[in-house]
Each structure stands twice: as C-alpha cells, then as structure tokens.
Motif scaffolding. Structure first.
Motif, short mmCIF file in Angstrom:
data_model
loop_
_atom_site.label_atom_id
_atom_site.label_comp_id
_atom_site.label_asym_id
_atom_site.label_seq_id
_atom_site.Cartn_x
_atom_site.Cartn_y
_atom_site.Cartn_z
N ALA A 174 65.39 22.82 40.91
CA ALA A 174 66.07 22.25 42.08
C ALA A 174 65.63 20.82 42.29
O ALA A 174 64.49 20.45 41.98
CB ALA A 174 65.76 23.07 43.33
N THR A 175 66.52 20.01 42.82
CA THR A 175 66.19 18.66 43.23
C THR A 175 66.96 18.38 44.52
O THR A 175 68.07 18.86 44.71
CB THR A 175 66.53 17.62 42.14
N GLU A 176 66.32 17.65 45.41
CA GLU A 176 66.96 17.28 46.67
C GLU A 176 67.22 15.78 46.68
O GLU A 176 66.53 15.02 46.01
CB GLU A 176 66.10 17.69 47.86
N GLY A 210 64.12 15.98 35.60
CA GLY A 210 63.02 15.44 34.80
C GLY A 210 63.22 15.74 33.33
O GLY A 210 64.03 16.56 32.94
N GLY A 211 62.49 15.05 32.52
CA GLY A 211 62.58 15.28 31.09
C GLY A 211 63.77 14.55 30.49
O GLY A 211 64.48 13.80 31.15
N SER A 212 64.02 14.80 29.22
CA SER A 212 65.08 14.06 28.51
C SER A 212 66.23 14.97 28.09
O SER A 212 66.86 14.75 27.09
CB SER A 212 64.48 13.39 27.27
N HIS A 213 66.49 16.02 28.88
CA HIS A 213 67.55 16.99 28.54
C HIS A 213 68.87 16.31 28.36
O HIS A 213 69.39 15.56 29.00
CB HIS A 213 67.67 18.05 29.64
N THR A 236 69.99 24.61 39.38
CA THR A 236 70.51 25.19 38.15
C THR A 236 69.37 25.88 37.44
O THR A 236 68.24 25.91 37.94
CB THR A 236 71.16 24.12 37.25
N GLU A 237 69.65 26.44 36.28
CA GLU A 237 68.60 27.00 35.43
C GLU A 237 68.44 26.12 34.21
O GLU A 237 69.44 25.70 33.61
CB GLU A 237 68.94 28.42 34.99
N LEU A 267 71.19 17.26 33.37
CA LEU A 267 69.85 17.88 33.47
C LEU A 267 68.73 16.87 33.67
O LEU A 267 67.62 17.25 34.06
CB LEU A 267 69.59 18.73 32.22
N ARG A 268 68.99 15.59 33.44
CA ARG A 268 67.94 14.58 33.70
C ARG A 268 67.55 14.54 35.17
O ARG A 268 66.49 14.04 35.53
CB ARG A 268 68.41 13.20 33.25
#
Length: 98
Positions: A59-61, A95-98, A51-52, A91-92
């Motif tokens: 990206a995550t796999e 990474g991060g706390s989105h 996603t953006e 969005l987590r």
C-alpha cells in the motif's frame, strides 16, 4: 480484511479512528481508496493505492495540494489522480524497480 491488514501495517490499532473512506474502486489490478481530508478551504485530495506484489499486499498513500468545495468532488478527483499515478508509475509506487 485488507483494511485491517493495512491498519496493522501502518501501526494503527483497533482503537484508532481510520480516515473516512469516501469512495473505493478497482483499476488495473489496484484498489484505489479515496479519503479526502478536511481542509480550511474545503476538501484536500488524499488516498491510498493497494495491490499485491509477489504475493505480498502493498500500500502507498498520497496527498495532493488540490482542494475542492465538496467531499464528493475531492473523492472523484482522488480516484482520477490515483489512476494517473498507476498509469505513470505502476509498481514503482511501492518502491523498487518493478
């Protein structure tokens, strides 16, 4: 174009063989790519979610222990698992706390 970007993001060059893409779909603004992996017992769930985030492609796999007898079923289950991951983490996943 996005596939080329993802390969460069993961350090792959054009000479590398990308994983075989069995299916790809859009879900709630995310792209899910099913890439089941050959396993001695069949096909293992394996995929990529992209996603953006703030205008930057992300990206995550993921790989799961689940193994199915056919690549098609493993691809369907990969998409189902990815949808669940998106529903639970959003969005987590990146990474991060989105």
């Amino acid at each position: 174009m996005i596939i080329r970007f993802l390969r460069s993001m993961m350090g792959q060059n054009g000479a590398d063989n990308p994983p075989d893409v069995a299916a790809e779909t859009e879900y709630q603004g995310y792209t899910i790519t099913a890439m089941p992996a050959r396993d001695p017992g069949g096909w293992r769930i394996r995929g990529r979610i992209t996603t953006e985030v703030d205008g930057t492609p992300r990206a995550t796999e993921f790989v799961r222990a689940d193994v199915y007898g056919s690549q098609e079923v493993a691809a369907e289950m990969t998409i189902t698992k990815a949808q669940r991951l998106i529903d639970e983490q959003g969005l987590r996943l990146f990474g991060g706390s989105h």
